[in-house]
Design an enzyme around this catalytic site. Sequence first.
Site, PDB file in Angstrom:
ATOM      1  CG  HIS A   1      -0.255  -0.198   2.523  1.00 31.84           C
ATOM      2  ND1 HIS A   1       0.106  -1.453   2.965  1.00 31.84           N
ATOM      3  CD2 HIS A   1       0.156   0.669   3.487  1.00 31.84           C
ATOM      4  CE1 HIS A   1       0.702  -1.348   4.141  1.00 31.84           C
ATOM      5  NE2 HIS A   1       0.757  -0.063   4.487  1.00 31.84           N
TER       6      HIS A   1
ATOM      7  CG  HIS B   1       1.049   5.166   4.257  1.00 30.61           C
ATOM      8  ND1 HIS B   1       0.245   5.059   5.362  1.00 30.61           N
ATOM      9  CD2 HIS B   1       1.791   4.028   4.235  1.00 30.61           C
ATOM     10  CE1 HIS B   1       0.496   3.909   5.989  1.00 30.61           C
ATOM     11  NE2 HIS B   1       1.434   3.275   5.329  1.00 30.61           N
TER      12      HIS B   1
HETATM   13  P1  5GP Z   1       1.756   0.278   7.410  1.00 24.71           P
HETATM   14  O1  5GP Z   1       2.136   0.521   8.837  1.00 24.71           O
HETATM   15  O2  5GP Z   1       1.663  -1.197   7.111  1.00 24.71           O
HETATM   16  O3  5GP Z   1       2.592   1.011   6.401  1.00 24.71           O
HETATM   17  O4  5GP Z   1       0.325   0.912   7.240  1.00 24.71           O
HETATM   18  C1  5GP Z   1      -0.851   0.242   7.522  1.00 24.71           C
HETATM   19  C2  5GP Z   1      -1.903   1.308   7.691  1.00 24.71           C
HETATM   20  O5  5GP Z   1      -3.164   0.692   7.566  1.00 24.71           O
HETATM   21  C3  5GP Z   1      -1.874   2.010   9.040  1.00 24.71           C
HETATM   22  O6  5GP Z   1      -1.691   3.406   8.841  1.00 24.71           O
HETATM   23  C4  5GP Z   1      -3.229   1.670   9.660  1.00 24.71           C
HETATM   24  O7  5GP Z   1      -3.786   2.743  10.382  1.00 24.71           O
HETATM   25  C5  5GP Z   1      -4.054   1.308   8.449  1.00 24.71           C
HETATM   26  N1  5GP Z   1      -5.105   0.330   8.684  1.00 24.71           N
HETATM   27  C6  5GP Z   1      -4.962  -0.863   9.324  1.00 24.71           C
HETATM   28  N2  5GP Z   1      -6.127  -1.520   9.324  1.00 24.71           N
HETATM   29  C7  5GP Z   1      -7.022  -0.742   8.661  1.00 24.71           C
HETATM   30  C8  5GP Z   1      -8.402  -0.897   8.344  1.00 24.71           C
HETATM   31  O8  5GP Z   1      -9.055  -1.886   8.656  1.00 24.71           O
HETATM   32  N3  5GP Z   1      -8.986   0.116   7.656  1.00 24.71           N
HETATM   33  C9  5GP Z   1      -8.300   1.221   7.276  1.00 24.71           C
HETATM   34  N4  5GP Z   1      -8.978   2.153   6.598  1.00 24.71           N
HETATM   35  N5  5GP Z   1      -6.996   1.409   7.563  1.00 24.71           N
HETATM   36  C10 5GP Z   1      -6.365   0.428   8.245  1.00 24.71           C
END
Ligand code: 5GP
Length: 115
Positions: free
Chosen positions: A101, A103
């Site tokens: 993903h 951001h």
């Molecule tokens: P990472 O830390 O893997 O780069 O980012 C994962 C992101 O996914 C985090 O910013 C977290 O807040 C978001 N996230 C995790 N679970 C969910 C969810 O069920 N729905 C949404 N909209 N965001 C999520």
Amino acid sequence: MQQDCIFCKIAAKEIPVQPLYEDEHLLAFLDINPAAPVHVLVIPKKHIANLLDLDKQDQSLMGHMLTAISQIAKQMGLADDGFRVVINTKENGGQTVHHLHCHILGGRSMTWPPG
Ligand code: 5GP
Ligand code: ZN
């Protein structure tokens, strides 16, 4: 679709989501725990664990993703002041959801280097 992958479930609409952008290959939605006034996640609909799992066939998908990010950033009102795009990868990158993903972070000034 990978079992127990939350973003696969969101992509499949098994978990309800309000899409900010959607096409055949991509879905964008608001982060549940925003780190900035505007915090959008852009995911490929197909499961790719992280950047290390990309192969040659994913080149057009990733180009498409960046083009969509440009469009989404404009749509979210981030074009004038700018924004940041982040792809966290594995432990040291701070990746917590193991489905690729991007951001999109905006609406405030970002610091550098990141924490
Ligand atoms: P990472 O830390 O893997 O780069 O980012 C994962 C992101 O996914 C985090 O910013 C977290 O807040 C978001 N996230 C995790 N679970 C969910 C969810 O069920 N729905 C949404 N909209 N965001 C999520
Ligand atoms: Zn997945």
